[in-house]
Scaffold this motif. Structure first.
Motif, PDB file in Angstrom:
ATOM      1  N   ALA A   1       0.876  -1.065   0.075  1.00 32.14           N
ATOM      2  CA  ALA A   1      -0.109  -0.104   0.038  1.00 32.14           C
ATOM      3  C   ALA A   1       0.810   1.090   0.099  1.00 32.14           C
ATOM      4  O   ALA A   1       0.342   2.271   0.353  1.00 32.14           O
ATOM      5  CB  ALA A   1      -0.999   0.112   1.124  1.00 32.14           C
ATOM      6  N   ASP A   2       2.093   1.092  -0.240  1.00 34.08           N
ATOM      7  CA  ASP A   2       3.012   2.273  -0.272  1.00 34.08           C
ATOM      8  C   ASP A   2       2.508   3.074  -1.447  1.00 34.08           C
ATOM      9  O   ASP A   2       1.924   2.861  -2.550  1.00 34.08           O
ATOM     10  CB  ASP A   2       4.545   1.887  -0.510  1.00 34.08           C
ATOM     11  CG  ASP A   2       5.151   1.248   0.909  1.00 34.08           C
ATOM     12  OD1 ASP A   2       4.215   1.508   1.985  1.00 34.08           O
ATOM     13  OD2 ASP A   2       6.069   0.643   0.744  1.00 34.08           O
ATOM     14  N   GLY A   3       3.215   4.371  -1.403  1.00 31.25           N
ATOM     15  CA  GLY A   3       2.940   5.132  -2.590  1.00 31.25           C
ATOM     16  C   GLY A   3       3.780   4.829  -3.719  1.00 31.25           C
ATOM     17  O   GLY A   3       4.907   4.293  -3.708  1.00 31.25           O
ATOM     18  N   ARG A   4       3.333   4.802  -5.184  1.00 37.39           N
ATOM     19  CA  ARG A   4       3.871   4.198  -6.302  1.00 37.39           C
ATOM     20  C   ARG A   4       3.366   5.189  -7.544  1.00 37.39           C
ATOM     21  O   ARG A   4       2.335   5.856  -7.466  1.00 37.39           O
ATOM     22  CB  ARG A   4       3.577   2.994  -6.239  1.00 37.39           C
ATOM     23  CG  ARG A   4       2.037   2.707  -6.753  1.00 37.39           C
ATOM     24  CD  ARG A   4       1.831   1.283  -6.441  1.00 37.39           C
ATOM     25  NE  ARG A   4       1.583   0.970  -5.005  1.00 37.39           N
ATOM     26  CZ  ARG A   4       2.427   0.047  -4.793  1.00 37.39           C
ATOM     27  NH1 ARG A   4       3.161  -1.073  -5.499  1.00 37.39           N
ATOM     28  NH2 ARG A   4       2.356  -0.233  -3.266  1.00 37.39           N
ATOM     29  N   VAL A   5       4.330   5.352  -8.334  1.00 33.93           N
ATOM     30  CA  VAL A   5       4.071   5.621  -9.691  1.00 33.93           C
ATOM     31  C   VAL A   5       3.704   4.764 -10.531  1.00 33.93           C
ATOM     32  O   VAL A   5       4.304   3.479 -10.675  1.00 33.93           O
ATOM     33  CB  VAL A   5       5.293   6.647 -10.304  1.00 33.93           C
ATOM     34  CG1 VAL A   5       4.761   7.217 -11.986  1.00 33.93           C
ATOM     35  CG2 VAL A   5       5.316   8.052  -9.401  1.00 33.93           C
ATOM     36  N   TYR A   6       2.825   4.618 -11.446  1.00 28.98           N
ATOM     37  CA  TYR A   6       2.316   3.795 -12.522  1.00 28.98           C
ATOM     38  C   TYR A   6       1.974   4.363 -13.810  1.00 28.98           C
ATOM     39  O   TYR A   6       1.796   5.464 -14.009  1.00 28.98           O
ATOM     40  CB  TYR A   6       1.208   2.978 -12.022  1.00 28.98           C
ATOM     41  CG  TYR A   6      -0.258   3.840 -12.046  1.00 28.98           C
ATOM     42  CD1 TYR A   6      -0.982   3.759 -13.357  1.00 28.98           C
ATOM     43  CD2 TYR A   6      -0.559   4.356 -10.813  1.00 28.98           C
ATOM     44  CE1 TYR A   6      -1.993   4.645 -13.307  1.00 28.98           C
ATOM     45  CE2 TYR A   6      -1.774   5.180 -11.068  1.00 28.98           C
ATOM     46  CZ  TYR A   6      -2.572   5.267 -12.336  1.00 28.98           C
ATOM     47  OH  TYR A   6      -3.607   6.060 -12.286  1.00 28.98           O
ATOM     48  N   LEU A   7       2.317   3.523 -14.861  1.00 29.75           N
ATOM     49  CA  LEU A   7       1.993   3.974 -16.337  1.00 29.75           C
ATOM     50  C   LEU A   7       1.149   2.947 -16.814  1.00 29.75           C
ATOM     51  O   LEU A   7       1.331   1.676 -16.734  1.00 29.75           O
ATOM     52  CB  LEU A   7       3.320   4.069 -17.021  1.00 29.75           C
ATOM     53  CG  LEU A   7       2.995   4.544 -18.544  1.00 29.75           C
ATOM     54  CD1 LEU A   7       2.223   5.968 -18.656  1.00 29.75           C
ATOM     55  CD2 LEU A   7       4.464   4.551 -19.258  1.00 29.75           C
ATOM     56  N   MET A   8      -0.189   3.347 -17.526  1.00 29.97           N
ATOM     57  CA  MET A   8      -0.827   2.305 -18.117  1.00 29.97           C
ATOM     58  C   MET A   8      -1.210   2.936 -19.847  1.00 29.97           C
ATOM     59  O   MET A   8      -1.383   3.968 -19.909  1.00 29.97           O
ATOM     60  CB  MET A   8      -2.225   2.526 -17.527  1.00 29.97           C
ATOM     61  CG  MET A   8      -3.385   1.406 -18.199  1.00 29.97           C
ATOM     62  SD  MET A   8      -4.844   1.588 -17.277  1.00 29.97           S
ATOM     63  CE  MET A   8      -4.474   0.594 -15.895  1.00 29.97           C
ATOM     64  N   VAL A   9      -1.054   1.994 -20.388  1.00 31.47           N
ATOM     65  CA  VAL A   9      -1.166   2.226 -21.784  1.00 31.47           C
ATOM     66  C   VAL A   9      -2.597   1.481 -21.998  1.00 31.47           C
ATOM     67  O   VAL A   9      -2.644   0.208 -22.033  1.00 31.47           O
ATOM     68  CB  VAL A   9      -0.041   1.985 -22.951  1.00 31.47           C
ATOM     69  CG1 VAL A   9      -0.623   2.099 -24.187  1.00 31.47           C
ATOM     70  CG2 VAL A   9       1.034   2.603 -22.362  1.00 31.47           C
ATOM     71  N   SER A  10      -3.648   2.096 -22.799  1.00 36.23           N
ATOM     72  CA  SER A  10      -4.768   1.073 -23.038  1.00 36.23           C
ATOM     73  C   SER A  10      -5.458   1.270 -24.458  1.00 36.23           C
ATOM     74  O   SER A  10      -4.975   2.507 -25.166  1.00 36.23           O
ATOM     75  CB  SER A  10      -5.977   1.146 -22.276  1.00 36.23           C
ATOM     76  OG  SER A  10      -6.340   2.676 -21.993  1.00 36.23           O
ATOM     77  N   LYS A  11      -6.222   0.643 -24.875  1.00 34.57           N
ATOM     78  CA  LYS A  11      -7.023   0.856 -26.486  1.00 34.57           C
ATOM     79  C   LYS A  11      -8.283   0.122 -26.494  1.00 34.57           C
ATOM     80  O   LYS A  11      -8.546  -1.080 -26.040  1.00 34.57           O
ATOM     81  CB  LYS A  11      -6.026   0.102 -27.467  1.00 34.57           C
ATOM     82  CG  LYS A  11      -6.592   0.417 -28.703  1.00 34.57           C
ATOM     83  CD  LYS A  11      -5.617  -0.337 -29.937  1.00 34.57           C
ATOM     84  CE  LYS A  11      -6.043   0.079 -31.322  1.00 34.57           C
ATOM     85  NZ  LYS A  11      -6.387   1.300 -31.652  1.00 34.57           N
ATOM     86  N   SER A  12      -9.170   0.839 -26.702  1.00 38.08           N
ATOM     87  CA  SER A  12     -10.576   0.465 -27.062  1.00 38.08           C
ATOM     88  C   SER A  12     -10.887  -0.192 -28.319  1.00 38.08           C
ATOM     89  O   SER A  12     -10.160   0.408 -29.175  1.00 38.08           O
ATOM     90  CB  SER A  12     -11.625   1.510 -26.860  1.00 38.08           C
ATOM     91  OG  SER A  12     -11.660   2.084 -25.567  1.00 38.08           O
ATOM     92  N   LEU A  13     -11.265  -1.295 -28.497  1.00 42.59           N
ATOM     93  CA  LEU A  13     -11.370  -2.243 -29.777  1.00 42.59           C
ATOM     94  C   LEU A  13     -12.989  -2.237 -30.228  1.00 42.59           C
ATOM     95  O   LEU A  13     -13.713  -2.003 -29.864  1.00 42.59           O
ATOM     96  CB  LEU A  13     -10.944  -3.428 -29.537  1.00 42.59           C
ATOM     97  CG  LEU A  13      -9.603  -3.789 -28.874  1.00 42.59           C
ATOM     98  CD1 LEU A  13      -9.311  -5.195 -28.691  1.00 42.59           C
ATOM     99  CD2 LEU A  13      -8.492  -3.213 -29.662  1.00 42.59           C
TER     100      LEU A  13
END
Length: 227
Positions: free
Chosen positions: A215-227
């Motif tokens: 539950a620590d602080g974190r940076v995330y990156l998400m790449v998504s695409k609608s089909l």
């Protein structure tokens, strides 16, 4: 837990007889550096591949299914989360948007993590053309199959920015019987960008939970695409 394809046949059977012209199917796929759900990593701070299928009827009725790989550590053998959800969404005459539904969190390959059901109500209201206020709550009487009563409250603001950028800020509070999470607060700030039919999200999430690396602080990156 965010929202596999094996449920598609069941969904088609349930919805047989609905006019194709009155409904819309959609799908989505995503890759994230960390699957974070309500402030907690669900993938042991590792990348996750996710995807889902949705059916939306013009009446506001919808159903969908969604899956992701998970990793809860060496003491838990769950490798996959597989959700099924459905509900009604729409907008009232005063502009208030609503989304009322149920979600079933499934862990089909796990003997340690129990599947469970949760109901939710989400509301949204456009304050201006560029700012939307949203909030809601989710309730379950059986979190992770532990007969745990819990309510999750959340609120946030979404900002539409130029050049297909967006900014969102949210805060949530989990109020439960202390068997699973203990009461805690989480928050998130995310910058989004649409580019060449892909959606990118760079965010930071954290909680007030002490001495728990999940539950620590974190940076995330998400790449998504609608089909």
């Amino acid at each position: 837990m965010q929202h596999a394809m094996k449920k598609t046949a069941l969904m088609v059977a349930l919805l047989a007889g609905s006019a194709v012209a009155q409904a819309e199917w959609s799908a989505n796929v995503a890759l994230t550096t960390d699957y974070v759900w309500r402030g907690y990593s669900q993938s042991d701070e590792s990348p996750a591949i996710q995807g889902g299928i949705d059916y939306n009827h013009e009446s506001g009725f919808y159903v969908g299914t969604w899956a992701s790989n998970v990793d809860f550590g060496p003491a838990n053998d769950a490798d996959m989360e597989w959700d099924l959800y459905g509900g009604f969404s729409g907008e009232l005459a005063n502009g208030l948007g609503y989304d009322l539904g149920l979600v079933y969190y499934g862990y089909p390959d796990s003997t340690a993590t129990e599947s469970w059901l949760e109901g939710y109500l989400n509301l949204s209201y456009a304050l201006t053309d560029m700012v939307t206020l949203n909030g809601g709550l989710a309730y379950s009487s059986d979190v992770y199959g532990m007969s745990e009563d819990a309510i999750y409250y959340n609120a946030g603001l979404d900002f539409s920015l130029p050049q297909d950028f967006g900014l969102s800020a949210s805060v949530g509070y989990y109020d439960d019987d202390d068997k699973v999470f203990n009461n805690y607060t989480d928050w998130k700030l995310a910058l989004t960008k649409s580019f060449n039919s892909f959606d990118f999200e760079l965010g930071y999430t954290d909680t007030d939970v002490n001495n728990d690396p999940w539950a620590d602080g974190r940076v995330y990156l998400m790449v998504s695409k609608s089909l």
